[in-house]
Write a protein that holds these residues in place. Structure first.
Motif: not given
Length: 310
Positions: A103-128
């Motif tokens: 759970l911790a790594l899931s939250g960390f990876s999705v939030i950081l990806l969203g901040l570093a790139t864009n919402f769509l990339a973060a949403a796709l990672l969260a969905f994956t």
């Protein structure tokens, strides 16, 4: 405490290797490579540091879903010989630890990806992560022999995420790269399942080889292989399909198609007589098939950026 009990306790203490094993590093390597190809082939440019952070987040997200999968599957992992020595069933890592890490790594990876790139990339990672941990692990795996087919979507999405990190969009190119992995997964996995003795039946997991037998599995391998060919070749007609990819795709499809055909036409007596030689070969060919497809895409992207084609 006696020496014996102290030794037993020591053997059950988790090391860094055990926590890393929770992340399924072999699966993570495929995630990283295909995501990198998606990022490299995408039109546009990102700063190298942002690209590094993006791939790191995708890798961590893939590892997080692996940890959640091991937490959920701990009961059947204890039953199957292949998985009985994993960190949780062996007692080296507690289930609640794996859940917290996932759970911790899931939250960390999705939030950081969203901040570093864009919402769509973060949403796709969260969905994956959600699809692998919940849809596949908690539902499909134990309910349908098509589990590996539908569940394969989670492993197929990394190139789409990599593409979205650069462009902020989903395109036909990223869809076809995802479809390539998705359609490749059944002949790859079922070629292995035919010759590897598993405990899935004893564990109550309805894998196709257990529920319908090897003959039906061979038919499915051939069917998905035939459907895979046009997906692979369709990439040739997009902006990422250069000359290297075109030649590679034609050769690899003929190679893999021939290997799957040999698996399909055999009966069990023939297979057992040569210790499943054709099935083992098809599995090895499948590994080369996917890797070389994506390697060719990366080579073409490099040539294109150098102005040598396109």
């Amino acid at each position: 405490m006696t020496d014996v009990s102290m030794q037993d306790t020591a053997t059950r203490e988790a090391g860094m290797g055990d926590y890393f094993a929770l992340l399924k590093p072999r699966v993570m390597s495929l995630v990283v490579f295909t995501a990198l190809v998606g990022l490299v082939t995408a039109p546009g440019h990102v700063h190298p540091f942002i690209a590094f952070v993006s791939i790191l987040c995708i890798a961590v997200g893939g590892g997080a879903s692996g940890a959640l999968n091991m937490w959920w599957d701990a009961d059947i992992d204890r039953i199957m010989k292949r998985t009985s020595n994993r960190p949780i069933p062996s007692g080296r890592v507690q289930p609640e630890e794996a859940l917290a890490i996932g759970l911790a790594l899931s939250g960390f990876s999705v939030i950081l990806l969203g901040l570093a790139t864009n919402f769509l990339a973060a949403a796709l990672l969260a969905f994956t992560i959600f699809f692998y941990a919940v849809v596949y692990s908690m539902w499909l795996k134990r309910s349908t022999p098509q589990n590996i087919v539908i569940g394969g979507l989670s492993g197929a999405l990394p190139p789409m995420i990599g593409w979205a990190c650069v462009t902020g969009t989903v395109s036909i190119e990223s869809v076809l790269m995802t479809a390539l992995i998705f359609m490749w997964t059944p002949p790859h996995f079922w070629s292995l399942a035919i010759f590897v003795k598993s405990d899935y039946g004893r564990a109550g997991v309805p894998m196709l080889t257990e529920t319908h037998g090897r003959r039906v599995t061979r038919n499915h391998i051939m069917g998905y292989m035939v459907a895979l060919v046009p997906v692979s070749l369709a990439i040739c007609f997009t902006q990422i399909g250069g000359p290297v990819y075109a030649v590679t795709a034609v050769v690899l499809n003929l190679w893999f198609l021939q290997a799957c055909y040999k698996v399909w036409r055999r009966d069990e007596e023939q297979a057992e007589a040569d210790n499943f030689a054709a099935e083992k070969r098809a599995f090895k060919v499948s590994l080369a098939y996917l890797f070389l497809h994506f390697a060719a895409l990366m080579i073409d992207a490099t040539l294109q950026s150098a102005g040598l084609w396109g």
